[in-house]
Design a protein around this motif. Structure first.
Motif, short mmCIF file in Angstrom:
data_model
loop_
_atom_site.label_atom_id
_atom_site.label_comp_id
_atom_site.label_asym_id
_atom_site.label_seq_id
_atom_site.Cartn_x
_atom_site.Cartn_y
_atom_site.Cartn_z
N TYR A 43 40.34 63.60 -2.58
CA TYR A 43 40.84 64.84 -2.01
C TYR A 43 42.37 64.81 -2.04
CZ TYR A 43 36.13 65.68 -0.23
OH TYR A 43 34.79 65.88 -0.13
N ARG A 44 42.95 65.98 -2.03
CA ARG A 44 44.41 66.08 -2.06
C ARG A 44 45.05 65.30 -0.91
NH1 ARG A 44 47.31 71.73 -1.20
NH2 ARG A 44 48.86 70.85 0.16
N GLY A 45 44.49 65.44 0.28
CA GLY A 45 45.03 64.73 1.44
C GLY A 45 44.97 63.22 1.28
N GLU A 46 43.93 62.72 0.64
CA GLU A 46 43.81 61.28 0.40
C GLU A 46 44.88 60.82 -0.57
OE1 GLU A 46 38.97 61.04 1.04
OE2 GLU A 46 39.79 61.29 -0.99
N ILE A 47 45.10 61.61 -1.62
CA ILE A 47 46.15 61.26 -2.58
C ILE A 47 47.51 61.26 -1.89
CG2 ILE A 47 47.37 61.98 -4.68
CD1 ILE A 47 44.65 63.02 -5.71
N GLU A 48 47.76 62.25 -1.06
CA GLU A 48 49.03 62.32 -0.33
C GLU A 48 49.24 61.09 0.54
OE1 GLU A 48 48.69 66.08 1.65
OE2 GLU A 48 49.41 67.19 -0.11
N LYS A 49 48.19 60.65 1.23
CA LYS A 49 48.28 59.45 2.07
C LYS A 49 48.55 58.20 1.23
CE LYS A 49 45.27 61.17 5.74
NZ LYS A 49 43.95 61.03 6.37
N ILE A 50 47.88 58.11 0.08
CA ILE A 50 48.08 56.97 -0.81
C ILE A 50 49.50 56.95 -1.35
CG2 ILE A 50 47.42 56.00 -3.06
CD1 ILE A 50 44.52 56.92 -2.39
N VAL A 51 50.03 58.11 -1.70
CA VAL A 51 51.40 58.21 -2.20
C VAL A 51 52.38 57.66 -1.17
CG1 VAL A 51 53.24 59.84 -2.80
CG2 VAL A 51 50.96 60.10 -3.80
N ARG A 52 52.21 58.05 0.08
CA ARG A 52 53.10 57.56 1.14
C ARG A 52 52.88 56.08 1.40
NH1 ARG A 52 51.72 62.58 3.30
NH2 ARG A 52 50.20 61.67 4.70
N LEU A 53 51.63 55.67 1.45
CA LEU A 53 51.28 54.28 1.75
C LEU A 53 51.84 53.32 0.71
CD1 LEU A 53 49.53 52.39 3.59
CD2 LEU A 53 47.68 52.79 1.95
N LEU A 54 51.72 53.68 -0.56
CA LEU A 54 52.15 52.80 -1.65
C LEU A 54 53.53 53.16 -2.19
CD1 LEU A 54 48.79 52.51 -3.64
CD2 LEU A 54 49.67 51.01 -1.83
N ASN A 55 54.17 54.15 -1.56
CA ASN A 55 55.51 54.59 -1.96
C ASN A 55 55.56 54.90 -3.47
OD1 ASN A 55 58.17 55.25 -1.37
ND2 ASN A 55 58.90 53.23 -1.97
N LEU A 56 54.62 55.73 -3.92
CA LEU A 56 54.51 56.07 -5.33
C LEU A 56 55.48 57.19 -5.70
CD1 LEU A 56 50.63 56.13 -5.73
CD2 LEU A 56 52.20 54.25 -6.25
N SER A 57 56.04 57.09 -6.88
CA SER A 57 56.90 58.16 -7.41
C SER A 57 56.01 59.24 -8.02
CB SER A 57 57.83 57.60 -8.48
OG SER A 57 57.09 57.24 -9.63
N GLY A 58 56.60 60.37 -8.33
CA GLY A 58 55.86 61.43 -9.00
C GLY A 58 55.30 60.96 -10.32
N GLU A 59 56.07 60.16 -11.03
CA GLU A 59 55.61 59.61 -12.31
C GLU A 59 54.41 58.68 -12.10
OE1 GLU A 59 57.54 56.47 -15.29
OE2 GLU A 59 58.69 58.35 -15.16
N ASP A 60 54.47 57.87 -11.04
CA ASP A 60 53.35 56.98 -10.72
C ASP A 60 52.08 57.78 -10.44
OD1 ASP A 60 54.96 54.68 -10.86
OD2 ASP A 60 55.43 54.75 -8.72
N VAL A 61 52.22 58.86 -9.68
CA VAL A 61 51.07 59.69 -9.32
C VAL A 61 50.42 60.26 -10.59
CG1 VAL A 61 50.33 61.79 -8.13
CG2 VAL A 61 51.96 60.25 -7.04
#
Length: 68
Positions: A43-61
């Motif tokens: 889900y979008r919310g899960e991806i958003e949490k993962i992005v913050r948790l793992l400090n992912l860049s837009g390119e990483d996503v």
């Protein structure tokens, strides 16, 4: 297409386990495993949490979650 190996690498780089990630985003490990294997979708919310948790860049996503 989700890139499971890239995702696992980011988890390890952040000193976490998949169990840690599942707990942090509010799902159980089995659900995370299903999402990683394509049985169900993130889900979008899960991806958003993962992005913050793992400090992912837009390119990483894009590389991990939306590879062609």
């Amino acid at each position: 297409m989700f890139q499971k190996n890239e995702f696992r690498a980011e988890v390890v780089r952040n000193g976490m386990s998949l169990e840690d990630v599942a707990k942090a985003i509010g799902i159980n490990y089995v659900s995370l495993h299903r999402k990683m294997n394509g049985t169900s979708d993130f889900y979008r919310g899960e991806i958003e949490k993962i992005v913050r948790l793992l400090n992912l860049s837009g390119e990483d996503v894009l590389r991990i979650f939306f590879a062609k």
